[in-house]
Design an enzyme around this catalytic site. Sequence first.
Site, PDB file in Angstrom:
ATOM      1  CB  ALA A  10      19.446  38.954 -10.809  1.00  0.00           C
ATOM      2  CB  SER A  11      24.740  45.100  -8.637  1.00  0.00           C
ATOM      3  OG  SER A  11      25.358  43.558  -8.979  1.00  0.00           O
ATOM      4  CG  LEU A 160      27.986  39.566 -15.166  1.00  0.00           C
ATOM      5  CD1 LEU A 160      28.227  40.099 -16.348  1.00  0.00           C
ATOM      6  CD2 LEU A 160      29.018  40.381 -14.126  1.00  0.00           C
ATOM      7  CG  ASP A 161      22.929  41.879 -10.443  1.00  0.00           C
ATOM      8  OD1 ASP A 161      23.118  40.915  -9.707  1.00  0.00           O
ATOM      9  OD2 ASP A 161      23.021  42.994  -9.819  1.00  0.00           O
ATOM     10  CE  LYS A 162      15.427  40.565 -17.080  1.00  0.00           C
ATOM     11  NZ  LYS A 162      14.021  40.693 -16.868  1.00  0.00           N
TER      12      LYS A 162
END
Length: 328
Positions: A10, A11, A160-162
């Site tokens: 999770a 760009s 933020l994505d993972k």
Amino acid sequence: MPAQGTGGNASGAESYMDEGDEEEPEVRAGVIGDGDHGERLDKVVVALVPELSRSHLQQLIKGGFVRLDEAEATSPSQRVRTGQRLAVTLQPTAESRAYRGEVLPLRIVHEDDAILVNDKAAGMVVHPAAGNWSGTVLNAVLGRDPSAAALPRAGIVHRLDKDTSGLMVIGRTLAAVTALVRAIAARDVSRRYLAIAHGVPRERKMTIEAPIGRDPKLRTRMAVVAAGKPARTDVELVAAADGFSLLRCTLHSGRTHQIRVHLASRKLPLVADRLYGGAVALGMERQALHAARLAFAHPATGDLIDLSSSPPPDFAAARAQITLLDGF
């Protein structure tokens, strides 16, 4: 029936002013075996995802989150056949949305009474979501300051994505949260990323302006689609070598997976971003994206907050393999 879960990367980031996934959801998948031939779909899904209630899983089926052989299966009573490929995109239950504080490490690079700025580690989810109900930035914020439970999303105003590392701001008061959300919506918050991509753009600088929405063929992905939300990313070539490029990306909007989708649409997928066509390379095992700079007016004082973050070791080692161009 064998099952396999695929965790989310999770760009880029997405503002909570935008609707969309908080993190790329977990997908539980398997193949229908002989013993399940002719069974109801909801019964087989329960066996695949036993930790969730049958009623919740039936709602996922009706909502289009279950696929058989890549086609949506929206009837819980549908009968399945041996050999069909089953995929369930997990969604959070109401119970799982409860906020709980946890003692977890955060790298706080700025703190005052109104805000925190966290330099997020790659691999840490920002907000609880299917497959990641604990160990998130939100849990850590609540563990650090239980009073954050009184704020929307514990003060988290963008994500933020993972597997994206780098800077994110968190509000500590309702006034700060409100001001930050408005600033993000007005595009008054500067967010700059470093990305390592497969391929080299033809131009030193370019602007990608293309709407982003749910991929009609695969619900876990986003895509450039005509009916999507407007999105703009400025891209600058910093370095290139051996078919790879180091790019500086500036967001002018905050759609889910924006940088990843925009670059992939130009045949420049991020290194190690498997969801959008990237492959493991240069020692990178996670998508090569880092939120390197964050600048905004302090929501209480109006003073400029301008912070930079050095990439973590994996990104730095990959970047070192790419020849730098002048001016970086």
